[in-house]
Design an enzyme around this catalytic site. Structure first.
Site, PDB file in Angstrom:
ATOM      1  N   ALA A 319       0.873  -0.805   0.356  1.00 24.16           N
ATOM      2  CA  ALA A 319       0.429  -0.064   0.026  1.00 24.16           C
ATOM      3  C   ALA A 319       0.701   1.392  -0.465  1.00 24.16           C
ATOM      4  O   ALA A 319       1.749   1.066   0.778  1.00 24.16           O
ATOM      5  CB  ALA A 319      -0.956   0.156   1.191  1.00 24.16           C
ATOM      6  N   ASP A 320      -0.152   2.230  -0.539  1.00 28.28           N
ATOM      7  CA  ASP A 320       0.950   3.650  -0.434  1.00 28.28           C
ATOM      8  C   ASP A 320       1.007   4.041   0.866  1.00 28.28           C
ATOM      9  O   ASP A 320       0.647   3.920   1.732  1.00 28.28           O
ATOM     10  CB  ASP A 320      -0.231   4.554  -1.455  1.00 28.28           C
ATOM     11  CG  ASP A 320       0.318   4.110  -2.943  1.00 28.28           C
ATOM     12  OD1 ASP A 320       1.351   3.349  -3.389  1.00 28.28           O
ATOM     13  OD2 ASP A 320      -0.648   4.967  -4.062  1.00 28.28           O
ATOM     14  N   GLY A 321       2.044   4.694   1.330  1.00 27.27           N
ATOM     15  CA  GLY A 321       2.378   5.459   2.407  1.00 27.27           C
ATOM     16  C   GLY A 321       3.546   4.782   3.164  1.00 27.27           C
ATOM     17  O   GLY A 321       3.935   4.046   3.223  1.00 27.27           O
ATOM     18  N   GLY A 324       5.684   1.201   7.934  1.00 28.04           N
ATOM     19  CA  GLY A 324       5.188   1.124   9.138  1.00 28.04           C
ATOM     20  C   GLY A 324       5.852  -0.188   9.854  1.00 28.04           C
ATOM     21  O   GLY A 324       6.118  -1.089   9.837  1.00 28.04           O
ATOM     22  N   MET A 325       5.960   0.072  10.878  1.00 26.04           N
ATOM     23  CA  MET A 325       7.089  -0.828  12.533  1.00 26.04           C
ATOM     24  C   MET A 325       6.019  -1.838  12.798  1.00 26.04           C
ATOM     25  O   MET A 325       7.260  -2.661  12.960  1.00 26.04           O
ATOM     26  CB  MET A 325       7.867   0.498  13.216  1.00 26.04           C
ATOM     27  CG  MET A 325       8.910   1.183  12.327  1.00 26.04           C
ATOM     28  SD  MET A 325      10.079   1.946  13.937  1.00 26.04           S
ATOM     29  CE  MET A 325       8.269   3.346  15.059  1.00 26.04           C
ATOM     30  N   LYS A 340      -3.744  -5.972   6.566  1.00 23.67           N
ATOM     31  CA  LYS A 340      -3.337  -5.502   7.060  1.00 23.67           C
ATOM     32  C   LYS A 340      -1.923  -7.098   8.237  1.00 23.67           C
ATOM     33  O   LYS A 340      -2.847  -7.232   8.785  1.00 23.67           O
ATOM     34  CB  LYS A 340      -3.323  -4.724   8.761  1.00 23.67           C
ATOM     35  CG  LYS A 340      -3.652  -3.327   7.749  1.00 23.67           C
ATOM     36  CD  LYS A 340      -4.666  -1.793   8.863  1.00 23.67           C
ATOM     37  CE  LYS A 340      -3.210  -1.793   9.711  1.00 23.67           C
ATOM     38  NZ  LYS A 340      -3.966  -0.236  10.224  1.00 23.67           N
ATOM     39  N   ASP A 375     -13.277   0.932  10.645  1.00 24.94           N
ATOM     40  CA  ASP A 375     -13.426   0.057  11.631  1.00 24.94           C
ATOM     41  C   ASP A 375     -12.728  -1.181  10.919  1.00 24.94           C
ATOM     42  O   ASP A 375     -12.211  -1.198   9.555  1.00 24.94           O
ATOM     43  CB  ASP A 375     -14.981  -0.430  10.571  1.00 24.94           C
ATOM     44  CG  ASP A 375     -15.172  -1.909  11.800  1.00 24.94           C
ATOM     45  OD1 ASP A 375     -14.869  -2.254  12.858  1.00 24.94           O
ATOM     46  OD2 ASP A 375     -16.000  -2.401  11.162  1.00 24.94           O
TER      47      ASP A 375
END
Length: 581
Positions: A319-321, A324-325, A340, A375
């Protein structure tokens, strides 16, 4: 004398009937909890309303566990006989064929069989699978609703519709509300020829501190969705607002709010009506926001995998962005969802573990989301074709998430993930948009932090990358691994440095304990673009003031039922507006 059935046929009939009865029992218990929402609203019993909301979410899994226990008694050593379950499936389909909410029964059956057989991917033999089904296509019976003519005496019509059903409006509040509502309808629909009638569902909807009447208002030239909101402050029930804009109604029914409590006799016919009001709203989100979260998950699964089958050229990609750790996030660019998956190991800066992350997401799932938290639905054992993944995305998943991702030949099995609606990360959105649009998004980001704080939730990570922007332009939060209660924070001021060396050191010159927050340092973590800092500070400067947070914390301790209004001030009726708003 009728011949007795053979033992196998008796087992099939008993098990199918048991499953139908089990869903009916779940449905009745769901309605019992839902029905209490009106009493809680009348009594202003927000604590019990919150407990009931959480209990209703747990109810489905509780009933599935009870059903499996009953099946163990009915089927004994044949409990896991696949050939027997093929026939149970067929008989169950016959028993529910004429039910309006047959799709809900099918989902209950699927959940039961998947847990019994520990199904990985899909087992079409003992599940109801059809990916291309439209769950409400066969429903022709209109949902129960009432129509009130407005042309002759709109105030009298509004008075009658506000009194049916009786939601506790006193005589004075009823008269004031009817007059204000009629005035707003006349003013808003004047260019459309004036309001002719209003059509409302008979069943009121409840959520948090409000009751809602849901429907539409018809004018000579067009019709609009119509939602009438009733509030219950200390001085009694009142008509607070009317929403006549489709975007505002869509937000109210959106994926960033908790679920409604509406004691609907059947669900499918209500979904059909709501889709006329909100034709762009996915059906899975409508089921979910009505509290039928498991059916919402089923419809979301169907929509996604049906789309995946149609669009053979699109690939699942990261995903763009910013990465995350804690999570690896992948998406299908042509479909508005993200998946996720928790990493096996976190970066050194994250002093938390996998179980903590799972607990955080489940905590948010049960929390009042006040329109600012997406959600997040849990899925297990999703199976994807290997060739649908971008090679780099698949390599990242296999390297970083081996506990949750398994490669079985040409199939990628995702043992566990969270699925959310995809939004544009705020840091990217701000860089891509005009100054005016970017400034509006950043100011709403500040409002999102305020709204979350007023609901007793502190995001933890205030970086722009952890927030996103919805299609309607609202800033929402989606990274939950460091959320905490405001009432658990230890709000502190930054002590003065004793020397220049301390002031410019890479590490703090003062001790920092778990739970400590330093609002004066929030600008560092927000990393606002220079062009918008002044506007943000003018609008939301209190966020950097320790006294503001300390005062809010004390208010939440004294009165934990703080309210965050789920619609704009402009939607409120004039008599209810806050002075100076």
């Amino acid at each position: 004398m009728k011949p007795s059935r053979d033992p196998r046929s008796s087992r099939i009939e008993a098990a199918a009937a048991l499953l139908v009865d089990a869903f009916d029992d779940y449905n009745a218990r769901f309605s019992d909890i839902t029905r209490r929402a009106e009493r809680h609203f009348r009594r202003r019993d927000w604590a019990r309303q919150g407990r009931d909301a959480r209990a209703r979410i747990r109810l489905y899994d509780d009933c599935i566990a009870e059903t499996i226990g009953r099946l163990e008694g009915a089927l004994a050593e044949r409990l896991l006989s696949r050939s027997l379950w093929l026939d149970i499936h067929a008989r169950y389909a016959e028993l529910i064929d004429d039910r309006l909410d047959a799709e809900l029964y099918k989902t209950f059956f699927n959940t039961t069989s998947r847990r019994l057989f520990k199904t990985r991917g899909v087992d079409a033999g003992v599940e109801f699978v059809a990916l291309d089904i439209e769950p409400t296509a066969h429903i022709t019976r209109p949902v129960d609703r009432r129509i009130y003519g407005l042309a002759d005496d709109p105030v009298d019509a509004c008075r009658r519709l506000l009194a049916e059903p009786d939601l506790g409006l006193g005589e004075e509040a009823l008269e004031e509300g009817a007059a204000a509502l009629a005035e707003r309808l006349n003013a808003t629909l004047a260019d459309d020829g004036g309001p002719l009638a209003i059509e409302l569902l008979k069943v009121p909807f409840f959520r948090d501190r409000r009751a809602y009447r849901i429907g539409r208002v018809l004018a000579a030239e067009r019709w609009r969705p119509c939602v009438i909101a009733l509030d219950h402050p200390d001085d009694g029930v009142r008509v607070d607002a009317v929403l006549l804009d489709r975007t505002a109604v869509s937000i109210l029914f959106g994926f960033t709010y908790s679920y409604f409590h509406a004691d609907l006799p059947t669900v499918g016919d209500a979904i059909v009506f709501l889709r006329t009001l909100l034709p762009d709203k996915p059906v899975d989100e409508l089921y979910t926001v009505l509290g039928r979260a498991k059916q919402g998950k089923t419809e979301r699964y169907r929509r996604f995998f049906h789309h995946l089958g149609l669009d053979r050229d699109d690939r699942l990609v990261e995903a763009d962005g910013k990465r995350g750790m804690v999570m690896v996030v992948f998406t299908l660019p042509s479909f508005p969802l993200v998946f996720k998956v928790v990493r096996d190991h976190f970066a050194p800066g994250k002093k938390i573990g996998r179980e903590h992350v799972l607990a955080q997401y489940r905590y948010v799932f049960n929390h009042d989301r006040v329109g600012r938290l997406i959600d997040a639905q849990e899925y297990r054992h999703l199976a994807f074709a290997r060739d649908r993944f971008d090679p780099a995305a698949l390599e990242e998943l296999l390297n970083e998430c081996a506990r949750a991702i398994e490669l079985r030949g040409d199939t990628v099995l995702v043992r566990h993930c969270f699925v959310q609606r995809r939004v544009r990360p705020l840091d990217l959105f701000v860089r891509e948009q005009s100054d005016e649009v970017a400034r509006a998004a950043l100011l709403d980001y500040g409002q999102a932090v305020r709204d979350l704080a007023r609901s007793n939730l502190f995001p933890g990570d205030l970086f722009l990358k952890n927030f996103g922007v919805t299609r309607s332009g609202r800033a929402v939060f989606y990274d939950y691994d460091e959320v905490s209660k405001v009432t658990d924070l230890n709000v502190r001021r930054v002590p003065p440095a004793r020397s220049e060396e301390e002031e410019f050191a890479d590490t703090p010159w003062y001790p920092v304990n778990p739970g400590d927050v330093f609002p004066e340092q929030f600008p560092r973590f927000m990393d606002l673009p220079a062009a918008h800092r002044r506007a943000f500070h003018e609008a939301h400067g209190e966020l950097f003031d320790p006294d503001w947070w300390s005062a809010l914390k004390q208010r939440l301790i004294e009165r934990p039922d703080a309210d965050v209004r789920p619609y704009a001030e402009a939607a409120r009726l004039q008599a209810c507006r806050d002075p100076g708003a």
